[in-house]
Design an enzyme around this catalytic site. Structure first.
Site, short mmCIF file in Angstrom:
data_model
loop_
_atom_site.label_atom_id
_atom_site.label_comp_id
_atom_site.label_asym_id
_atom_site.label_seq_id
_atom_site.Cartn_x
_atom_site.Cartn_y
_atom_site.Cartn_z
N LYS A 52 47.21 35.33 35.75
CA LYS A 52 48.14 36.44 35.95
C LYS A 52 49.39 36.24 35.09
O LYS A 52 49.89 37.17 34.46
CB LYS A 52 48.50 36.58 37.44
CG LYS A 52 47.32 37.12 38.25
CD LYS A 52 47.46 36.98 39.75
CE LYS A 52 46.16 37.41 40.43
NZ LYS A 52 46.15 37.24 41.88
N GLN A 96 50.10 34.93 46.32
CA GLN A 96 48.69 34.60 46.13
C GLN A 96 48.05 34.21 47.46
O GLN A 96 48.55 33.34 48.16
CB GLN A 96 48.58 33.45 45.10
CG GLN A 96 47.16 33.10 44.71
CD GLN A 96 46.41 34.23 44.00
OE1 GLN A 96 46.97 34.91 43.13
NE2 GLN A 96 45.17 34.46 44.38
N ASP A 119 50.13 44.22 44.50
CA ASP A 119 48.75 43.92 44.92
C ASP A 119 48.14 45.10 45.69
O ASP A 119 46.94 45.15 45.88
CB ASP A 119 48.73 42.67 45.84
CG ASP A 119 48.21 41.44 45.11
OD1 ASP A 119 47.50 41.62 44.09
OD2 ASP A 119 48.49 40.31 45.56
#
Ligand code: NDP
Length: 281
Positions: A52, A96, A119
């Site tokens: 990422k 995460q 997200d």
């Protein structure tokens, strides 16, 4: 033999488009920053986080990295999220997953400002998706839609079966397909006559997390097969939920693992980061 849907090529095209947009934004004095928080040292998470950050670098957006110890208390994590919510220079916040077991994932997801929820996991983002309002869309299912569209595969009117009903893949995937006017069936571990159900699919999306479970007896001849799974086989080799060698000869198009859906997830996260500018306005 099926056409191979190449997620590396398609994700690169998306990243190049984003790179241009980021340059245009910079000319207007707008710089985008993504904050990435990792708690603990899960090796798979470390790889995802690295990819990422590399993606951010490629398209020219800044990434702020927070690597917290396994022992981090939930309140400490929530305090950091609060600080990042308030920072004007931070556009997106990514925590995460999975988190260590003493931290409640739902509480953490809900602490993120929905305007920075790149997200797309916040209940507000999920609700907006369901009623077609502006908001962030979960990256992996959004990536699947892009794979299909950019491969010239028509979704409208098609019989689509999504195998898996998780909050981050199966459910948003089914809503997105519905939004594209597909006829959608969601199958899961309690589905009866599973092969009969998946065998109806013009487009079959497998998101079960079971290595090579989907063999050709689950698939209609000529179907499009999208493999979301990321698993390890008996030799510890990366594999999907689909038995690629068995299924590829009978379907019309298929994604490989690795190199299919995986790279798209990162590309769509970057897309959401750029999109955050519009949602803020
Ligand atoms: P979850 O474990 O949260 O969900 C799995 C789903 O599959 C559940 O709905 C479960 O049903 C269903 N299922 C499990 N076993 C069976 C079975 N034997 N028959 C029918 N249905 C079954 O997984 P995720 O959705 O988080 O992930 C799925 C896969 O996708 C994993 O391999 C994961 O690593 C991968 N993944 C890949 C990403 C990428 O970037 N490519 C991103 C995210 C995930 P039930 O609800 O009834 O338990």
């Amino acid at each position: 033999m099926a056409a191979i849907i190449d997620g590396k090529v398609i994700s690169l095209a998306i990243k190049d488009e984003l790179k241009k947009k980021v340059e245009e934004l910079k000319e207007k004095g707008i710089q985008i920053h993504l904050a990435v928080i990792q708690v603990g040292e899960n090796p798979a998470s470390a790889v995802y986080v690295r990819n990422k950050k590399k993606g951010c670098e490629y398209i020219g957006i800044g990434s702020l990295s927070y690597e917290l110890s396994e022992e981090t208390k939930q309140e400490e994590l929530l305090a950091l999220i609060q600080e990042l919510n308030e920072r004007e220079d931070v556009n997106g916040i990514l925590v995460q997953l999975p988190l260590p077991s003493h931290i409640d994932e739902d509480t953490v997801i809900q602490a993120i400002d929905p305007k920075k929820d790149v997200d797309g996991f916040h209940p507000q983002s999920v609700g907006a998706l369901c009623i077609s309002q502006p908001g962030f869309v979960s990256c992996t299912p959004a990536g699947v839609i892009q794979l299909l569209k950019r491969s010239g595969i028509e979704i409208e009117g098609k019989e689509c079966v999504v195998l898996g009903r998780s909050n981050i893949v199966g459910k948003p995937m089914s809503i997105l397909l519905l939004r594209e006017n597909a006829t959608v069936t969601i199958a899961h571990s309690r589905t009866k006559n599973l092969k009969e159900v998946t065998g109806r699919a013009d487009i079959l999306i497998a998101a079960v997390g079971r290595p090579k479970m989907i063999t050709r007896d689950y698939v209609k001849e000529g179907a499009v097969v999208i493999d979301v799974g990321i698993n390890r086989d008996e030799n510890n080799k990366l594999c999907g939920d689909v038995d690629f060698d068995d299924v590829a000869p009978i379907c019309s198009a298929i994604t490989p693992v690795p190199g299919g859906v995986g790279p798209m997830t990162v590309a769509m996260l970057l897309y959401n980061c750029v999109e955050s500018i519009g949602l803020r306005a």
